[in-house]
Write an enzyme that holds these catalytic residues in place. Structure first.
Site, short mmCIF file in Angstrom:
data_model
loop_
_atom_site.label_atom_id
_atom_site.label_comp_id
_atom_site.label_asym_id
_atom_site.label_seq_id
_atom_site.Cartn_x
_atom_site.Cartn_y
_atom_site.Cartn_z
N TYR A 142 35.12 -44.83 52.37
CA TYR A 142 34.42 -45.76 51.49
C TYR A 142 34.19 -47.05 52.23
O TYR A 142 35.11 -47.61 52.84
CB TYR A 142 35.27 -46.03 50.24
N ASP A 237 36.04 -50.11 59.88
CA ASP A 237 36.16 -50.73 58.57
C ASP A 237 37.65 -50.85 58.28
O ASP A 237 38.29 -49.89 57.86
CB ASP A 237 35.45 -49.87 57.51
N LYS A 265 40.11 -57.62 51.24
CA LYS A 265 41.43 -57.45 50.63
C LYS A 265 42.45 -58.50 51.15
O LYS A 265 42.36 -59.65 50.76
CB LYS A 265 41.89 -56.00 50.80
C1 LIG Z 1 37.94 -51.79 49.25
C2 LIG Z 1 37.18 -51.31 50.43
C3 LIG Z 1 35.86 -51.74 50.68
C4 LIG Z 1 35.07 -52.57 49.71
O1 LIG Z 1 35.61 -53.84 49.53
P1 LIG Z 1 35.23 -54.67 48.19
O2 LIG Z 1 35.89 -55.98 48.41
O3 LIG Z 1 35.77 -53.89 47.04
O4 LIG Z 1 33.75 -54.76 48.15
C5 LIG Z 1 35.26 -51.34 51.86
N1 LIG Z 1 35.91 -50.58 52.74
C6 LIG Z 1 37.16 -50.14 52.54
C7 LIG Z 1 37.83 -49.31 53.57
C8 LIG Z 1 37.83 -50.47 51.38
O5 LIG Z 1 39.07 -50.00 51.16
#
Ligand SMILES: *Cc1c(COP(=O)(O)O)cnc(C)c1O
Length: 425
Positions: A142, A237, A265
């Site tokens: 994601y 990511d 995060k």
């Molecule tokens: C949570 C998450 C996102 C998205 O971040 P948001 O602040 O919710 O937009 C993107 N990549 C990874 C790996 C994530 O865990």
């Protein structure tokens, strides 16, 4: 009716699904969400006075526990000076410096307001720098909800019934190549078929959005090499893993240097923050120096910088990560023992304080493996644990997060709860 039930009923009239982010609606486990009243340390309390040991940690940010005093004080002090300037301020410089100190592959970094924005912007930079259109991603990973990345995208999309989102024209994802994780042949083939077209590979280097699974031995090295050979960029990511699996993220833990990295995060200390950064020559394609546009009215917001700086300072100067390794071991061993005692097959997978328990018999290496896990059993486990006062993420495809605030006693209480619940599965 409980107060949570009343609020949720009201919420349904005003907010789609009653929630501002889909996984919160508990659709993956059935039932209704509780409404939070407050959170402190490893605990969250709902509006009906129920207390939970929390393994969601606001989906990752709360690595120091909720309402850490250093963060709360920093935010209060920043608020006294004004909530937004829209012109540069010193905390932005300090934050950039601190990110670079923690993550050496980052030579330049730009702040944004969410992980979604970070990933969306990073792939734009990769496309702008290479002047190529295609991006390789992996199923189950994601990268936020930007159109072109919302293909086979993990937990929320999986459990809310739309692995590929409505509202995204096929043309918008035409340049997104989706491959299974941990499969070298698939990557080699994609580069062969799309020679000279691939701007980069984006991945969660330890995926945590379809449960948690680890890269196979040598896989990250392989991705580093094949991107370099083909003049493509490697984009980590680390929105979930950054500052969590070690101070420098997966790239430090596994010793790989990506070209670009995305953060979110933890970097915001619980406020809305994201960041993307990497090689200076690549980042310099951004406006105002270069042709790739990216902007944000509230980017580098002083409250957000204050919270993030406070969080990262504590992580950098303390021994939080060492402690979290030990806590992770303790929890994993206890849960495995509880499952064994009850005769329930489980697979636990973990990177430091980020872990996942699959009701499965075989180790999980990719999304297809994760889909083999018994989700009905997870639903029972989730509700059983909640009734025991342990709040897990309401989806079989989410990670559980430990924080510095979880004590050994909290972990032992969690294991005791799991022993009770496993007996009933
Ligand atoms: C949570 C998450 C996102 C998205 O971040 P948001 O602040 O919710 O937009 C993107 N990549 C990874 C790996 C994530 O865990």
């Amino acid at each position: 009716m409980t107060k949570s039930e009343q609020l949720f009923a009201e919420s349904l009239n005003h907010i789609p699904g009653g929630v501002n982010s889909p996984v919160r609606a508990f659709r993956g486990v059935g039932g209704q969400p509780f409404f939070a009243q407050r959170a402190e340390g490893a605990r969250v309390w709902d509006v009906d006075g129920n207390e939970f040991i929390d393994y969601v940690g606001t989906w990752g940010p709360a690595i120091l526990g909720h309402a850490h005093p250093a963060i709360i004080e920093a935010v209060k002090a920043a608020a006294d000076r004004g909530t937004s300037f829209g012109i540069p301020s010193e905390p932005e410089v300090r934050m950039a410096q601190l990110v670079k100190d923690c993550v050496p592959s980052v030579e330049k970094v730009r702040m944004v307001n969410s992980g979604t924005e970070a990933c969306m912007s990073a792939i734009r930079v990769a496309r702008g720098f290479t002047d190529r259109p295609k991006i390789i991603k992996f199923d189950g990973c994601y990268h936020g909800h930007a159109d072109s990345l919302l293909v086979k995208a993990g937990s929320g999309a999986l459990t809310c019934g739309n692995p590929d989102s409505g509202g995204v024209p096929a043309e918008f994802t035409a340049h997104t190549i989706v491959l299974p994780f941990n499969d070298r042949d698939a990557v080699e083939q994609a580069f062969a078929v799309n020679a000279g077209q691939v701007a980069g590979i984006i991945l969660e280097p330890v995926p945590g959005n379809a449960g948690v699974y680890l890269p196979r031995e040598g896989y990250l090295e392989f991705l580093r090499e094949i991107t370099t050979t083909n003049g493509s960029l490697l984009i980590f990511d680390e929105v979930m893993t950054g500052f969590r699996v070690s101070l420098g993220g997966v790239q430090e833990r596994f010793g790989i240097t990506p070209d670009l990295s995305c953060f979110g995060k933890i970097i915001g200390g619980g406020l809305p923050v994201g960041a993307f950064g990497g090689r200076a020559d690549v980042m310099d394609v951004l406006a105002p120096d270069g042709p790739v546009y990216q902007a944000g009215t509230l980017s580098g917001n002083p409250l957000a910088m204050a919270a993030g700086l406070a969080a990262l300072e504590v992580l950098k100067n303390g021994t939080v990560h060492e402690q979290l390794e030990a806590k992770g071991d303790r929890l994993e061993a206890g849960l495995n023992a509880a499952a064994e005692k009850a005769g329930i097959p489980v697979i636990t997978q973990r990177a430091g304080s980020m872990s996942c328990l699959f009701f499965a018999e075989q180790p999980v290496h990719n999304l297809a493996d994760a889909m083999q896990a018994d989700r009905e059993r997870f639903k029972k486990y989730f509700h059983g644990m909640l009734a025991e006062g342990v709040y897990l993420a309401p989806s079989a495809f989410e990670a559980a997060f430990l924080s510095a605030a979880h004590t050994d006693a909290d972990i032992d209480a969690t294991i005791a709860a799991a022993e009770n619940v496993m007996e009933t599965l």
